[in-house]
Design a protein around this motif. Structure first.
Motif, PDB file in Angstrom:
ATOM      1  N   GLY A 250      11.789 -39.471 102.466  1.00  0.00           N
ATOM      2  CA  GLY A 250      12.997 -39.235 101.683  1.00  0.00           C
ATOM      3  C   GLY A 250      13.255 -37.773 101.402  1.00  0.00           C
ATOM      4  N   GLU A 251      14.522 -37.423 101.330  1.00  0.00           N
ATOM      5  CA  GLU A 251      14.942 -36.074 100.967  1.00  0.00           C
ATOM      6  C   GLU A 251      14.655 -35.856  99.480  1.00  0.00           C
ATOM      7  OE1 GLU A 251      16.283 -32.398 102.037  1.00  0.00           O
ATOM      8  OE2 GLU A 251      16.306 -34.119 103.407  1.00  0.00           O
ATOM      9  N   PRO A 252      13.908 -34.811  99.117  1.00  0.00           N
ATOM     10  CA  PRO A 252      13.641 -34.559  97.693  1.00  0.00           C
ATOM     11  C   PRO A 252      14.931 -34.281  96.924  1.00  0.00           C
ATOM     12  CG  PRO A 252      12.220 -33.213  99.107  1.00  0.00           C
ATOM     13  CD  PRO A 252      13.252 -33.828  99.993  1.00  0.00           C
ATOM     14  N   LEU A 253      14.993 -34.769  95.686  1.00  0.00           N
ATOM     15  CA  LEU A 253      16.153 -34.491  94.835  1.00  0.00           C
ATOM     16  C   LEU A 253      16.030 -33.130  94.166  1.00  0.00           C
ATOM     17  CD1 LEU A 253      16.632 -37.958  93.075  1.00  0.00           C
ATOM     18  CD2 LEU A 253      17.706 -37.105  95.162  1.00  0.00           C
ATOM     19  N   ASN A 254      14.800 -32.703  93.914  1.00  0.00           N
ATOM     20  CA  ASN A 254      14.552 -31.417  93.246  1.00  0.00           C
ATOM     21  C   ASN A 254      15.295 -31.335  91.912  1.00  0.00           C
ATOM     22  OD1 ASN A 254      12.891 -30.364  95.364  1.00  0.00           O
ATOM     23  ND2 ASN A 254      14.729 -29.955  96.547  1.00  0.00           N
ATOM     24  N   GLU A 255      15.194 -32.416  91.138  1.00  0.00           N
ATOM     25  CA  GLU A 255      15.815 -32.485  89.817  1.00  0.00           C
ATOM     26  C   GLU A 255      14.750 -32.802  88.776  1.00  0.00           C
ATOM     27  OE1 GLU A 255      20.207 -34.176  91.276  1.00  0.00           O
ATOM     28  OE2 GLU A 255      18.810 -35.506  90.224  1.00  0.00           O
ATOM     29  N   PRO A 256      14.975 -32.406  87.523  1.00  0.00           N
ATOM     30  CA  PRO A 256      13.989 -32.721  86.480  1.00  0.00           C
ATOM     31  C   PRO A 256      13.867 -34.229  86.287  1.00  0.00           C
ATOM     32  CG  PRO A 256      15.993 -31.798  85.513  1.00  0.00           C
ATOM     33  CD  PRO A 256      16.109 -31.623  86.985  1.00  0.00           C
ATOM     34  N   VAL A 257      12.660 -34.687  86.009  1.00  0.00           N
ATOM     35  CA  VAL A 257      12.393 -36.106  85.794  1.00  0.00           C
ATOM     36  C   VAL A 257      11.743 -36.281  84.425  1.00  0.00           C
ATOM     37  CG1 VAL A 257      11.078 -38.124  86.559  1.00  0.00           C
ATOM     38  CG2 VAL A 257      12.135 -36.598  88.246  1.00  0.00           C
ATOM     39  N   VAL A 258      12.376 -37.086  83.587  1.00  0.00           N
ATOM     40  CA  VAL A 258      11.803 -37.460  82.293  1.00  0.00           C
ATOM     41  C   VAL A 258      11.817 -38.972  82.241  1.00  0.00           C
ATOM     42  CG1 VAL A 258      12.009 -37.312  79.785  1.00  0.00           C
ATOM     43  CG2 VAL A 258      12.664 -35.356  81.198  1.00  0.00           C
ATOM     44  N   SER A 259      10.634 -39.590  82.106  1.00  0.00           N
ATOM     45  CA  SER A 259      10.565 -41.043  82.155  1.00  0.00           C
ATOM     46  C   SER A 259       9.700 -41.586  81.031  1.00  0.00           C
ATOM     47  CB  SER A 259      10.003 -41.506  83.503  1.00  0.00           C
ATOM     48  OG  SER A 259       8.665 -41.083  83.661  1.00  0.00           O
ATOM     49  N   HIS A 260      10.006 -42.801  80.660  1.00  0.00           N
ATOM     50  CA  HIS A 260       9.158 -43.529  79.719  1.00  0.00           C
ATOM     51  C   HIS A 260       9.392 -45.010  79.944  1.00  0.00           C
ATOM     52  CE1 HIS A 260       6.622 -43.869  76.140  1.00  0.00           C
ATOM     53  NE2 HIS A 260       7.354 -44.941  75.852  1.00  0.00           N
ATOM     54  N   GLY A 261       8.310 -45.733  80.239  1.00  0.00           N
ATOM     55  CA  GLY A 261       8.443 -47.160  80.481  1.00  0.00           C
ATOM     56  C   GLY A 261       9.431 -47.446  81.588  1.00  0.00           C
ATOM     57  N   PRO A 262      10.486 -48.220  81.285  1.00  0.00           N
ATOM     58  CA  PRO A 262      11.391 -48.692  82.343  1.00  0.00           C
ATOM     59  C   PRO A 262      12.572 -47.787  82.636  1.00  0.00           C
ATOM     60  CG  PRO A 262      11.946 -49.762  80.291  1.00  0.00           C
ATOM     61  CD  PRO A 262      10.792 -48.838  79.985  1.00  0.00           C
TER      62      PRO A 262
END
Length: 289
Positions: A250-262
């Motif tokens: 996959g092509e990287p999005l190069n965006e910030p990722v903030v996740s929690h649970g679902p």
């Protein structure tokens, strides 16, 4: 074409997800994510005969901001969601859901699971959604084995389902939101195959069973995932045992990722908004029937 070298090999660690035994190969101690791939869970379970299938599997839960994709290798999965979808996909099929702005879904064994041998084997892969599309309307795309094209080697030892993207001119039935290839691979002992893909893509191979050599060098055994450096245009796989693999590029999005649970968003505020919207019922209601 130049073959890619391996960056990491990670073991799919056994885990308990609320009473549901799985192996987690991503994230691992070696990588938090492989942009745009966020998580890889491999489950291979026996559905108990004494348990009502309506209470087995994974019950209703919400998602926002990414695509949870389920690849079914044995048995089947009955998907229901708060958008009114209710669909069963069996062995060799895929359930691709773009969670978008928010949806509640469940994943249960089908009513006839015991007639199929009682075994459910599947991989759930979380694929990140671009920031521009995280609040799109949700979409659910079920694809059967029969609707999934297959690329076969001349010697008949390798068969590759093209679920998404393209392989050697064969296009998959799923059109992802970004440039992604997803392949399920069955390769018999002695089989060898070169799989080309874009030099800009991140890529991985996860082995569900068997044992392969990558580029005629590194061994990859069952329950391990290999990720690759960006130094080539493909990988060569050779089976030393009959093997079953999942491969993604996959092509990287190069965006910030903030996740929690679902929920998977781009900042903390968006994450808090996701929890608020879920609690307020904005992701709908799922009543399983």
């Amino acid at each position: 074409m130049k073959t890619r070298t391996i960056d990491t090999i990670a073991y799919g660690q056994p885990m308990d997800m609320g009473g549901f035994p799985i192996r987690q190969a991503l994230p691992s101690t070696k990588a938090d994510m492989l942009d745009p791939f966020l998580l890889l869970h491999h489950a291979n379970i026996k559905v108990p005969q004494h348990v009502d299938v309506k209470n087995a599997g994974v019950g209703p839960h919400p998602h926002r901001g990414f695509s949870p994709v389920t690849f079914i290798f044995k048995g089947g999965v009955h998907h229901r969601d708060s958008r009114g979808n209710s669909h069963i996909v069996y062995e060799g099929g895929t359930q691709w859901m773009n969670a978008g702005m928010g949806v509640i879904h469940s994943e249960r064994p089908p009513a006839n699971i015991h007639e199929l041998g009682s075994t459910q084997e599947l991989i759930q892969l979380w694929i990140n959604t671009p920031a521009a599309n995280k609040m799109d309307a949700p979409a659910y795309i079920p694809v059967t084995k029969e609707d999934t094209p297959v690329v076969r080697s001349a010697d008949g030892l390798t068969s590759i389902q093209v679920v998404a993207g393209e392989l050697n001119g064969v296009k998959g039935p799923i059109t992802p939101q970004t440039s992604i290839n997803m392949f399920t691979i069955h390769i018999k002992k002695g089989g060898t195959y070169f799989i080309p893909f874009a030099s800009s893509h991140n890529a991985f191979i996860y082995a569900l069973e068997g044992n392969i050599h990558i580029n005629e060098q590194s061994a990859l055994a069952a329950f391990y995932m290999a990720s690759f450096n960006k130094d080539g245009e493909g990988v060569q796989i050779t089976a030393t045992e009959d093997s079953v693999l999942l491969m993604g590029t996959g092509e990287p999005l190069n965006e910030p990722v903030v996740s929690h649970g679902p929920f998977v968003m781009n900042n903390q505020t968006q994450l808090l908004e996701a929890f608020r919207d879920y609690q307020m019922g904005k992701m709908g209601v799922l009543i399983e029937e």
